[in-house]
Design an enzyme around this catalytic site. Sequence first.
Site, PDB file in Angstrom:
ATOM      1  N   LEU A 108     -28.652   3.278  -1.285  1.00 45.84           N
ATOM      2  CA  LEU A 108     -28.976   3.667   0.092  1.00 45.84           C
ATOM      3  C   LEU A 108     -28.061   4.811   0.514  1.00 45.84           C
ATOM      4  CD1 LEU A 108     -29.185   0.073   1.584  1.00 45.84           C
ATOM      5  CD2 LEU A 108     -31.098   1.688   1.389  1.00 45.84           C
ATOM      6  N   ARG A 111     -23.673   4.903   0.806  1.00 42.34           N
ATOM      7  CA  ARG A 111     -23.147   3.860  -0.096  1.00 42.34           C
ATOM      8  C   ARG A 111     -22.249   4.446  -1.175  1.00 42.34           C
ATOM      9  NH1 ARG A 111     -25.718   1.579   3.969  1.00 42.34           N
ATOM     10  NH2 ARG A 111     -26.090  -0.651   3.690  1.00 42.34           N
ATOM     11  N   LYS A 113     -22.782   7.239  -3.160  1.00 42.66           N
ATOM     12  CA  LYS A 113     -23.377   7.863  -4.352  1.00 42.66           C
ATOM     13  C   LYS A 113     -22.743   9.216  -4.644  1.00 42.66           C
ATOM     14  CE  LYS A 113     -27.641   8.013  -2.908  1.00 42.66           C
ATOM     15  NZ  LYS A 113     -27.303   7.561  -1.550  1.00 42.66           N
ATOM     16  N   ARG A 265     -32.044   6.612   9.653  1.00 47.70           N
ATOM     17  CA  ARG A 265     -32.465   7.034   8.304  1.00 47.70           C
ATOM     18  C   ARG A 265     -32.144   5.918   7.292  1.00 47.70           C
ATOM     19  NH1 ARG A 265     -30.077  12.162   4.853  1.00 47.70           N
ATOM     20  NH2 ARG A 265     -30.396  13.294   6.765  1.00 47.70           N
ATOM     21  N   TYR A 269     -34.725   3.615   4.744  1.00 44.91           N
ATOM     22  CA  TYR A 269     -34.589   3.380   3.296  1.00 44.91           C
ATOM     23  C   TYR A 269     -34.480   1.891   2.998  1.00 44.91           C
ATOM     24  CZ  TYR A 269     -33.984   8.218   1.672  1.00 44.91           C
ATOM     25  OH  TYR A 269     -34.187   9.536   1.314  1.00 44.91           O
ATOM     26  N   ARG A 324       9.001  16.077 -11.450  1.00 48.31           N
ATOM     27  CA  ARG A 324       9.574  16.370 -12.766  1.00 48.31           C
ATOM     28  C   ARG A 324      10.918  15.661 -12.840  1.00 48.31           C
ATOM     29  NH1 ARG A 324       9.560  22.665 -13.680  1.00 48.31           N
ATOM     30  NH2 ARG A 324      10.440  22.090 -15.698  1.00 48.31           N
ATOM     31  N   HIS A 325      11.422  15.493 -14.029  1.00 47.19           N
ATOM     32  CA  HIS A 325      12.785  14.983 -14.206  1.00 47.19           C
ATOM     33  C   HIS A 325      13.757  15.942 -13.509  1.00 47.19           C
ATOM     34  CE1 HIS A 325      13.135  18.311 -17.003  1.00 47.19           C
ATOM     35  NE2 HIS A 325      11.947  17.938 -17.471  1.00 47.19           N
ATOM     36  N   ASN A 331      17.015  22.849 -19.719  1.00 43.92           N
ATOM     37  CA  ASN A 331      16.523  23.742 -18.655  1.00 43.92           C
ATOM     38  C   ASN A 331      17.577  24.805 -18.370  1.00 43.92           C
ATOM     39  OD1 ASN A 331      15.000  21.042 -16.734  1.00 43.92           O
ATOM     40  ND2 ASN A 331      14.043  22.445 -18.179  1.00 43.92           N
ATOM     41  N   ARG A 375      15.442  12.499 -20.309  1.00 43.96           N
ATOM     42  CA  ARG A 375      15.594  13.138 -18.997  1.00 43.96           C
ATOM     43  C   ARG A 375      14.746  12.475 -17.905  1.00 43.96           C
ATOM     44  NH1 ARG A 375      13.182  16.472 -22.734  1.00 43.96           N
ATOM     45  NH2 ARG A 375      11.383  17.782 -22.208  1.00 43.96           N
ATOM     46  N   GLU A 395       6.547  15.308 -22.981  1.00 44.17           N
ATOM     47  CA  GLU A 395       6.227  16.724 -22.743  1.00 44.17           C
ATOM     48  C   GLU A 395       5.386  17.311 -23.878  1.00 44.17           C
ATOM     49  OE1 GLU A 395       5.402  18.863 -20.953  1.00 44.17           O
ATOM     50  OE2 GLU A 395       6.974  20.215 -20.279  1.00 44.17           O
ATOM     51  N   HIS A 460       6.988  15.696 -16.876  1.00 39.54           N
ATOM     52  CA  HIS A 460       7.387  17.011 -17.392  1.00 39.54           C
ATOM     53  C   HIS A 460       6.406  18.057 -16.864  1.00 39.54           C
ATOM     54  CE1 HIS A 460      10.033  14.990 -20.330  1.00 39.54           C
ATOM     55  NE2 HIS A 460       9.105  14.058 -20.287  1.00 39.54           N
ATOM     56  N   GLN A 461       6.849  19.310 -16.950  1.00 43.86           N
ATOM     57  CA  GLN A 461       6.064  20.392 -16.347  1.00 43.86           C
ATOM     58  C   GLN A 461       4.601  20.419 -16.840  1.00 43.86           C
ATOM     59  OE1 GLN A 461       7.420  24.547 -14.982  1.00 43.86           O
ATOM     60  NE2 GLN A 461       7.195  24.743 -17.176  1.00 43.86           N
ATOM     61  N   ARG A 465       1.199  19.303 -14.750  1.00 43.84           N
ATOM     62  CA  ARG A 465       0.159  20.318 -14.495  1.00 43.84           C
ATOM     63  C   ARG A 465      -1.217  19.757 -14.849  1.00 43.84           C
ATOM     64  NH1 ARG A 465       3.450  25.420 -17.058  1.00 43.84           N
ATOM     65  NH2 ARG A 465       4.217  26.242 -15.076  1.00 43.84           N
ATOM     66  N   TYR A 497     -13.266  12.821  -0.764  1.00 44.97           N
ATOM     67  CA  TYR A 497     -13.579  13.948  -1.636  1.00 44.97           C
ATOM     68  C   TYR A 497     -12.330  14.758  -1.876  1.00 44.97           C
ATOM     69  CZ  TYR A 497     -18.324  12.577  -0.887  1.00 44.97           C
ATOM     70  OH  TYR A 497     -19.469  11.837  -0.851  1.00 44.97           O
TER      71      TYR A 497
END
Length: 544
Positions: A108, A111, A113, A265, A269, A324-325, A331, A375, A395, A460-461, A465, A497
Amino acid sequence: MADSGTLHSDSNSRGIAADLARAADALETMQASGELAPVVTVAPASPNVPPALFGAGGPMLKRFDESTVASRKGSTAPSPPPSVKGIGKKVAKPDYSEQKIVVAMVGLPARGKSYLSNKLMIYLRWLEYDVKVFNVGQLRRTKARQKAQKLGVKENHNAEFFSHSNAQATQSRDSLAEESLEMLIKWLKEGGNVGIHDATNSTKSRRAKIEARLAKEKGMILIFLESLCDDPAVIAANVELKVSQGDPDYKDMSPDEARKDFLRRISEYEKVYETITEPHLSYLRIKNVGEEVTMSRINGYLSSRIAFYLMNLHIRPRNIFFSRHGESQYNVEGKIGGDSLLSPRGMQYAKALPALITDNIGEKPLTVWTSTLKRTIQTAQYLPYTKLTWKSLDELDAGVCDGMTYEEIEQAYPDDYANRDEDKFNYRYRGGESYRDVVVRLEPVIMELERQENILIIGHQAILRCLYAYFHHLPQADLPYIKIPLHTVIKLTPKAYGCDEERYTLPINAVDTHRPKPKAAKQPNVHPTTQRIYYVEEEVKTSA
Ligand code: SIN
């Protein structure tokens, strides 16, 4: 060569130096006899470390690559991007073209969908399947607008249009659903993998028509996905979303009028709605997004995967945190990979993190996921929550480049360096991984993330991502350039959404490990929120 034919693997530096000297002698002898081309000397990482003859950046590996280019050619994928010499290569997308699935929604209005269609599309696209949603309501609006432009006739799509006692409108809605299915089939034939027919498909006769049409197509699998919902709060939230968030059907009505019309409506249905009971159909019925799932006749790899994903979804409010660590010793030294400990500033971050997280989450339960690398475990150590380690969160494996700086990689392998910059998503380090490989290994993490509630990932990076791109539905080409700075917590709040996002940066300095997309005018942005996209309108030939 060394007596055993191999180099020592212990840490006795005198032994290693002796082995290297013997290897260098052997190389010289081979060169003198013409067996090998002259050695290209590569600057060592540090003046105190002897050149790694057999490692990345070493002349032996480079020579091996050049001499074996021909023998490696046969193992490339069917239509690979240009091959690359050196330590790694671009790897073409696996060939998914055999998969042809039609997911026909049932349910319907209000709901969920479109929510399920959208989630499924994002998940499968993240895994690089070619997926498209064919929304019948969208087609209806597009055609009505074209008709209005061409003939000056304005169609009224109020609740009356959705009444099954309105024969003309019912016929018009049936033919729109059929036309949308034809577009979907055409698109699958042109190379698509999963086409989602986003319509109510609420009667047995409508489903029988879809089944009969697809029976004429060879190799297309049909799965019905029914979304049932009897939770008044969820239905009310869906109605509100529809009437107040820019649904084109209600753009010219007040929220009150829109709400009334939409509820009417729905009741039109309801008068004819038939839940799926057809025993011969492949279907998945989901009640209240994950509360109860019925599965019938779902076979095959991709179909089962689709079902498994949808079974794990829920819509309970929650937050997903990414961090991230803390800054690591590698680094600071500009090296990639490895398993180093935190720097003093990284330790400060680990100590400051609990206050930031508990401020945000309050009394609610939270689970912390880390990788198996020191790390991330060190960064999580002061957090007063349950902690789990995942190997899949380790990583991106830089293979033979593990432990090198980018400058060293560029100097040792300029071609590879340039190639990775050109197509970072597809580039796989020799003996290591590409971003695509990481996405594949993160799939179980996504599945579990969808099932769970509040989660903090200390990662980790590259890993973050990939996960971030899933939640914000970002394209693969942008994924390796998403900014995930050190000492920053990213808080995602999934919505109907997409996701809302907040970022919290702690005032503890850290190096910047982000390398922007070369030669690109535009870097991928931080996404404070993603919203429902009312799918881009199709260019359709109108019969009006
Ligand atoms: C719509 O036109 O909005 C949906 C039509 C349907 O699938 O019943």
